[in-house]
Design a protein around this motif. Structure first.
Motif, PDB file in Angstrom:
ATOM      1  N   MET A 254      11.297  17.352   9.342  1.00 54.16           N
ATOM      2  CA  MET A 254      10.954  16.183   9.673  1.00 54.16           C
ATOM      3  C   MET A 254      10.258  15.700   8.560  1.00 54.16           C
ATOM      4  SD  MET A 254      12.240  14.498  12.416  1.00 54.16           S
ATOM      5  CE  MET A 254      11.621  12.897  12.544  1.00 54.16           C
ATOM      6  N   ALA A 255      11.233  15.028   7.450  1.00 57.39           N
ATOM      7  CA  ALA A 255       9.521  13.976   6.608  1.00 57.39           C
ATOM      8  C   ALA A 255       9.337  12.490   6.134  1.00 57.39           C
ATOM      9  CB  ALA A 255      10.682  14.243   4.890  1.00 57.39           C
ATOM     10  N   VAL A 256       9.424  11.968   7.857  1.00 57.38           N
ATOM     11  CA  VAL A 256       9.410  11.004   8.117  1.00 57.38           C
ATOM     12  C   VAL A 256       7.573   9.560   7.808  1.00 57.38           C
ATOM     13  CG1 VAL A 256      11.035  10.729   9.215  1.00 57.38           C
ATOM     14  CG2 VAL A 256       8.537  11.096  10.291  1.00 57.38           C
ATOM     15  N   GLY A 257       7.028  10.403   6.197  1.00 57.30           N
ATOM     16  CA  GLY A 257       6.134   9.675   6.442  1.00 57.30           C
ATOM     17  C   GLY A 257       4.683  10.466   6.500  1.00 57.30           C
ATOM     18  N   ILE A 258       4.006   9.815   6.202  1.00 56.81           N
ATOM     19  CA  ILE A 258       2.527  10.830   6.803  1.00 56.81           C
ATOM     20  C   ILE A 258       1.783   9.563   7.736  1.00 56.81           C
ATOM     21  CG2 ILE A 258       2.469  12.625   5.054  1.00 56.81           C
ATOM     22  CD1 ILE A 258      -0.428  11.427   3.102  1.00 56.81           C
ATOM     23  N   THR A 259       0.186  10.132   8.197  1.00 53.98           N
ATOM     24  CA  THR A 259      -0.188   8.883   8.279  1.00 53.98           C
ATOM     25  C   THR A 259      -1.892   9.442   8.182  1.00 53.98           C
ATOM     26  OG1 THR A 259      -1.422   7.763  10.665  1.00 53.98           O
ATOM     27  CG2 THR A 259      -0.738  10.284  10.613  1.00 53.98           C
ATOM     28  N   GLY A 260      -3.047   8.714   8.076  1.00 52.38           N
ATOM     29  CA  GLY A 260      -4.567   9.084   7.448  1.00 52.38           C
ATOM     30  C   GLY A 260      -4.822   9.649   8.774  1.00 52.38           C
ATOM     31  N   ASN A 261      -6.172  10.803   8.343  1.00 60.88           N
ATOM     32  CA  ASN A 261      -7.032  11.198   9.248  1.00 60.88           C
ATOM     33  C   ASN A 261      -8.392  10.235   9.771  1.00 60.88           C
ATOM     34  OD1 ASN A 261      -4.941  13.506   9.552  1.00 60.88           O
ATOM     35  ND2 ASN A 261      -5.735  14.406   7.735  1.00 60.88           N
ATOM     36  N   SER A 262      -7.978   9.276  10.585  1.00 62.22           N
ATOM     37  CA  SER A 262      -9.561   8.103  10.509  1.00 62.22           C
ATOM     38  C   SER A 262      -9.995   8.256  12.020  1.00 62.22           C
ATOM     39  CB  SER A 262      -8.855   7.012  10.092  1.00 62.22           C
ATOM     40  OG  SER A 262      -7.398   6.087  11.221  1.00 62.22           O
ATOM     41  N   GLU A 263      -9.349   9.589  13.200  1.00 59.02           N
ATOM     42  CA  GLU A 263     -10.227   9.733  14.196  1.00 59.02           C
ATOM     43  C   GLU A 263     -10.992  10.583  13.906  1.00 59.02           C
ATOM     44  OE1 GLU A 263      -4.940   9.305  14.336  1.00 59.02           O
ATOM     45  OE2 GLU A 263      -6.767  10.763  13.706  1.00 59.02           O
ATOM     46  N   ASP A 297      -5.251  10.346   0.055  1.00 56.90           N
ATOM     47  CA  ASP A 297      -4.955   9.872   0.874  1.00 56.90           C
ATOM     48  C   ASP A 297      -5.016   9.446   2.300  1.00 56.90           C
ATOM     49  OD1 ASP A 297      -2.770  11.198  -0.049  1.00 56.90           O
ATOM     50  OD2 ASP A 297      -2.539  13.114   1.275  1.00 56.90           O
ATOM     51  N   ILE A 298      -6.044   9.201   3.117  1.00 62.03           N
ATOM     52  CA  ILE A 298      -6.263   8.208   3.663  1.00 62.03           C
ATOM     53  C   ILE A 298      -6.597   6.663   3.070  1.00 62.03           C
ATOM     54  CG2 ILE A 298      -9.385   8.748   3.124  1.00 62.03           C
ATOM     55  CD1 ILE A 298      -8.243   8.326   6.324  1.00 62.03           C
ATOM     56  N   THR A 299      -7.025   6.561   2.150  1.00 65.83           N
ATOM     57  CA  THR A 299      -6.873   5.400   1.429  1.00 65.83           C
ATOM     58  C   THR A 299      -5.210   4.524   1.443  1.00 65.83           C
ATOM     59  OG1 THR A 299      -6.753   6.177  -0.913  1.00 65.83           O
ATOM     60  CG2 THR A 299      -8.673   5.591   0.314  1.00 65.83           C
ATOM     61  N   GLY A 300      -4.477   5.362   1.956  1.00 68.97           N
ATOM     62  CA  GLY A 300      -3.310   5.116   2.004  1.00 68.97           C
ATOM     63  C   GLY A 300      -2.308   5.346   0.112  1.00 68.97           C
ATOM     64  N   ALA A 301      -0.568   4.901   0.431  1.00 66.60           N
ATOM     65  CA  ALA A 301       0.126   5.101  -0.629  1.00 66.60           C
ATOM     66  C   ALA A 301      -0.581   4.055  -2.432  1.00 66.60           C
ATOM     67  CB  ALA A 301       1.631   4.201  -0.296  1.00 66.60           C
ATOM     68  N   PRO A 302      -0.138   5.231  -3.405  1.00 69.09           N
ATOM     69  CA  PRO A 302       1.071   6.329  -3.115  1.00 69.09           C
ATOM     70  C   PRO A 302      -0.180   7.787  -3.124  1.00 69.09           C
ATOM     71  CG  PRO A 302      -0.167   5.393  -5.592  1.00 69.09           C
ATOM     72  CD  PRO A 302      -0.273   5.336  -4.356  1.00 69.09           C
ATOM     73  N   TRP A 303       0.551   8.594  -2.284  1.00 72.68           N
ATOM     74  CA  TRP A 303      -0.286   9.612  -1.675  1.00 72.68           C
ATOM     75  C   TRP A 303       0.142  11.292  -2.715  1.00 72.68           C
ATOM     76  CZ3 TRP A 303       3.050   6.473   2.108  1.00 72.68           C
ATOM     77  CH2 TRP A 303       2.602   5.883   2.687  1.00 72.68           C
TER      78      TRP A 303
END
Length: 357
Positions: A254-263, A297-303
């Motif tokens: 599964m290579a459908v993007g990433i999400t920030g570790n903001s929790e 990466d926590i700030t979004g693209a480009p990663w």
């Protein structure tokens, strides 16, 4: 670590709080070990095509997968140790633990550190650089066995005979290229109309043609409906061109993007704004909350690691009272280390045309 080193060079007293490995995802589980794997695949490819250059190689080319993966992990480990050395050399304090904001005390932010080096810190400036993780789609989650994330895909114990890669961004295409060079029958499933959608349309078309010529099957405008993991295989229900199909493979990545570790960072009650898990910043890495900054990466693209490193330098200089030039994301080069490689910088032809002169 780049931000911390630059801060130390500017006379500040930085503290790095790390819960896993120094160097972050790129160095430990991203760019660096992935490129080590791709280098092994490139060497195998070159040997198999040596005759094209007039060099005859006799005998069968075999791959010791355990050694290939081991080398990749050793490269990452060696560079992580190098980061530790650089931080020590620049007199940066490193704490092993998990950090969380605990509100303010006067002009200082309180940072609670739990774990090995548990303690409470105070500082007027805090940089959030917690990175990102693989995005999970509800109902299509990875299981670490047959349905893999990039981490499991990077350390295979044996090569599958067949593989489905879901997503054709840089991560998906690099894994597809690596496994295809290792002799795996690879199929790419992409929901959008073309692969490598961030690239110029002409480049995407050339890459599509090159990958197909290598035996990689590609389905675009394909919607993954369901994954069923069996004992040693995966069944994928896919809608292609409005028609349902069932694809079977030993493994799925599964290579459908990433999400920030903001929790869990204690952002509640602050003026920080989130966009799909990523922290919004200005060109000098400032968030909506004075004294709180975010980079990487926590700030979004480009990663990208080089983007994150530059953000770290800008951030440290801003905190030190300097006025560095703001980051312009459209001027950041990007590269996909597939075979063939794809690299670009600036606007695509379509975007440039839409923006006009």
């Amino acid at each position: 670590y780049v931000a911390a080193i630059r801060a130390a060079q500017l006379g500040l007293k930085p503290v790095v709080i790390e819960r896993e490995n120094l160097g972050g995802i790129c160095l430990n589980w991203g760019c660096i070990p992935t490129k080590a794997l791709l280098r092994a695949a490139e060497i195998k490819h070159n040997i198999e095509h040596a005759a094209d250059f007039g060099i005859e190689v006799t005998g069968e080319v075999t791959v010791n997968l355990e050694k290939v993966v081991s080398r990749s992990r050793k490269v990452a480990s060696r560079l992580s140790q190098g980061v530790a050395h650089l931080l020590k050399k620049n007199k940066v304090t490193v704490l092993n633990g998990t950090a969380k904001l605990g509100g303010k005390s006067g002009a200082n932010w309180i940072v609670d550190v739990s774990g090995k080096d548990a303690q409470k810190l105070q500082a007027p400036h805090v940089i959030l650089a917690t990175g990102a993780r693989a995005r999970q789609i509800p109902g299509l989650e990875t299981d670490g066995r047959n349905i893999l994330s990039y981490k499991e895909a990077m350390i295979p114990s044996e090569m599958p005979k067949s593989l489905i890669v879901v997503g054709s961004g840089a991560i998906g295409v690099e894994f597809a290229s690596f496994y295809a060079d290792m002799g795996v029958q690879v199929t790419i499933i992409e929901a959008l109309e073309r692969i490598l959608n961030a690239e110029d349309e002409e480049i995407s078309a050339l890459a599509h043609k090159a990958f197909t010529a290598r035996g990689i099957a590609i389905h675009t405008s394909a919607k993954l409906k369901k994954l069923k993991s069996g004992a040693n295989s995966v069944e994928a229900e896919v809608e292609i061109g409005g028609k349902g199909q069932t694809l079977n493979a030993d493994k799925v990545i599964m290579a459908v993007g990433i999400t920030g570790n903001s929790e869990g960072l204690g952002l509640e009650g602050t003026k920080i704004k989130l966009d799909r898990g990523h922290i919004e910043t200005d060109g000098r890495m400032r968030t909506g909350e004075p004294g709180l900054y975010a980079i990487g990466d926590i700030t979004g693209a480009p990663w990208l690691a080089h983007k994150a490193s530059h953000e770290g330098t800008i951030c440290a200089e801003v905190i030190a009272g300097e006025m560095p030039l703001p980051l312009k994301k459209e001027r950041i080069p990007g590269c996909t280390y597939s075979y063939p490689q794809v690299a670009s910088i600036g606007l695509t032809e379509r975007v440039a045309s839409e923006q006009g002169p």
